[in-house]
Design a protein around this motif. Structure first.
Motif, short mmCIF file in Angstrom:
data_model
loop_
_atom_site.label_atom_id
_atom_site.label_comp_id
_atom_site.label_asym_id
_atom_site.label_seq_id
_atom_site.Cartn_x
_atom_site.Cartn_y
_atom_site.Cartn_z
N MET A 167 0.82 -1.21 0.00
CA MET A 167 0.00 0.00 0.00
C MET A 167 0.86 1.27 0.00
N LEU A 168 1.74 1.40 1.03
CA LEU A 168 2.61 2.57 1.15
C LEU A 168 4.06 2.10 1.19
N LYS A 169 4.90 2.76 0.41
CA LYS A 169 6.32 2.40 0.41
C LYS A 169 7.16 3.67 0.33
N LEU A 170 8.17 3.76 1.19
CA LEU A 170 9.16 4.82 1.12
C LEU A 170 10.47 4.21 0.66
N GLU A 171 11.09 4.83 -0.33
CA GLU A 171 12.34 4.33 -0.88
C GLU A 171 13.41 5.42 -0.81
N GLY A 172 14.31 5.31 0.15
CA GLY A 172 15.43 6.22 0.25
C GLY A 172 15.05 7.68 0.40
N VAL A 173 14.04 7.96 1.23
CA VAL A 173 13.52 9.32 1.34
C VAL A 173 14.41 10.17 2.24
N THR A 174 14.80 11.34 1.73
CA THR A 174 15.61 12.30 2.48
C THR A 174 14.87 13.62 2.56
N VAL A 175 14.83 14.18 3.78
CA VAL A 175 14.22 15.50 4.03
C VAL A 175 15.22 16.32 4.83
N ARG A 176 15.38 17.59 4.44
CA ARG A 176 16.30 18.49 5.14
C ARG A 176 15.54 19.67 5.72
N TYR A 177 16.02 20.15 6.87
CA TYR A 177 15.62 21.45 7.40
C TYR A 177 16.87 22.33 7.31
N GLY A 178 17.00 23.06 6.23
CA GLY A 178 18.23 23.82 6.00
C GLY A 178 19.39 22.86 5.82
N ALA A 179 20.40 22.99 6.65
CA ALA A 179 21.57 22.10 6.56
C ALA A 179 21.38 20.82 7.36
N THR A 180 20.31 20.75 8.12
CA THR A 180 20.08 19.59 8.98
C THR A 180 19.30 18.51 8.23
N ILE A 181 19.79 17.28 8.26
CA ILE A 181 19.08 16.16 7.64
C ILE A 181 18.12 15.57 8.66
N ALA A 182 16.81 15.70 8.40
CA ALA A 182 15.79 15.19 9.31
C ALA A 182 15.41 13.75 9.00
N MET A 183 15.45 13.38 7.72
CA MET A 183 15.26 12.00 7.27
C MET A 183 16.41 11.66 6.33
N ASN A 184 17.09 10.57 6.61
CA ASN A 184 18.30 10.23 5.86
C ASN A 184 18.10 8.90 5.15
N GLU A 185 17.62 8.98 3.90
CA GLU A 185 17.42 7.79 3.06
C GLU A 185 16.56 6.74 3.77
N VAL A 186 15.41 7.17 4.26
CA VAL A 186 14.50 6.28 4.98
C VAL A 186 13.73 5.40 3.99
N SER A 187 13.77 4.10 4.24
CA SER A 187 12.99 3.14 3.46
C SER A 187 12.13 2.32 4.41
N MET A 188 10.85 2.17 4.07
CA MET A 188 9.93 1.40 4.89
C MET A 188 8.69 1.11 4.07
N GLN A 189 7.84 0.23 4.58
CA GLN A 189 6.58 -0.03 3.90
C GLN A 189 5.48 -0.36 4.90
N VAL A 190 4.27 -0.08 4.48
CA VAL A 190 3.07 -0.40 5.27
C VAL A 190 2.13 -1.14 4.34
N LYS A 191 1.79 -2.36 4.70
CA LYS A 191 0.91 -3.18 3.86
C LYS A 191 -0.55 -2.90 4.18
N ASP A 192 -1.40 -3.19 3.21
CA ASP A 192 -2.84 -2.97 3.36
C ASP A 192 -3.36 -3.71 4.60
N GLY A 193 -4.02 -2.97 5.50
CA GLY A 193 -4.61 -3.58 6.69
C GLY A 193 -3.70 -3.69 7.88
N GLU A 194 -2.43 -3.31 7.73
CA GLU A 194 -1.48 -3.44 8.83
C GLU A 194 -1.62 -2.32 9.86
#
Length: 234
Positions: free
Chosen positions: A1-28
């Motif tokens: 259902m939901l999948k994150l593949e290497g997601v990176t988010v920055r707040y200016g120079a600060t890395i808040a998410m560093n290549e996050v990968s995860m998944q959530v299956k339907d009904g979980e």
């Protein structure tokens, strides 16, 4: 259902998410645990389109949604119940519920779902005409959950729903979230109370400094010595 593949988010120079990968299956029922500043809330905000993704992909039902508008993401079937509840304090309980359905045009369905929410949260029925800002913290959390459910989500994300609540309300809120998942809505929960989170969920991810450092079934996570030592009080 939901999948994150290497997601990176920055707040200016600060890395808040560093290549996050995860998944959530339907009904979980999946939880994100970790210390303050680990990137848990940022993960939910990135999924909801509230934080720009620098790199990586967020995929929901086969479609890439990273950096999409929040409205389009809600329309796809994702709801976000944010930290701090954030009800509209000057609107009544009823008006807050209607705001949850602002992208819907099926009036009969909206009325039906409003009644369903009032049956699920009887305290809200008693306070239907009160401004939301006059409710207790626990009642506002119930309203925030009911408002999110009014969009008829397939996936609902909760950010620290127990934060600042009296113990009796914490128990009620966790029970209601479990009932929502058991009724067929997929749940992604961020919760500082790791013990409660791992009692509720099917699987969990541990975040530290913006990275996923461990994941597994709830049973595996509860049995992990490091998690027991740091997050479960031994």
């Amino acid at each position: 259902m939901l999948k994150l593949e290497g997601v990176t988010v920055r707040y200016g120079a600060t890395i808040a998410m560093n290549e996050v990968s995860m998944q959530v299956k339907d009904g979980e029922f999946v939880t994100l645990i970790g210390s303050n500043g680990a990137g848990k809330s940022t993960t939910l905000r990135a999924i909801s389109g509230l934080e720009p993704v620098v790199s990586g992909r967020i995929i929901f039902d086969g479609d890439e949604i990273q950096n999409g508008s929040t409205q389009s993401i809600i329309a796809k079937g994702i709801a976000h119940c944010p930290e701090g509840r954030r009800v509209f304090p000057h609107l009544t309980v009823h008006e807050n519920l209607q705001m949850g359905a602002y992208q819907r045009f099926d009036r009969q369905g909206i009325r039906k779902d409003t009644e369903k929410m009032l049956n699920m949260f009887p305290r809200l029925r008693e306070r239907l005409k009160q401004p939301a800002g006059t409710l207790s913290g626990g009642e506002q959390q119930m309203l925030a959950i009911a408002r999110a459910m009014m969009s008829r989500p397939r996936l609902i994300m909760f950010d620290e729903p127990s934060l600042g609540l009296a113990p009796n309300f914490v128990e009620q809120v966790f029970r209601l979230i479990s009932e929502i998942q058991e009724a067929g809505t997929t749940v992604l929960l961020v919760e500082q109370n790791a013990y409660a989170a791992l009692e509720l969920c099917d699987r969990s991810y541990l975040l530290s400094s913006g990275r996923v450092v461990l994941d597994g079934s709830a049973e595996e996570m509860r049995a992990n010595p490091e998690i027991r030592k740091i997050y479960l009080g031994g």
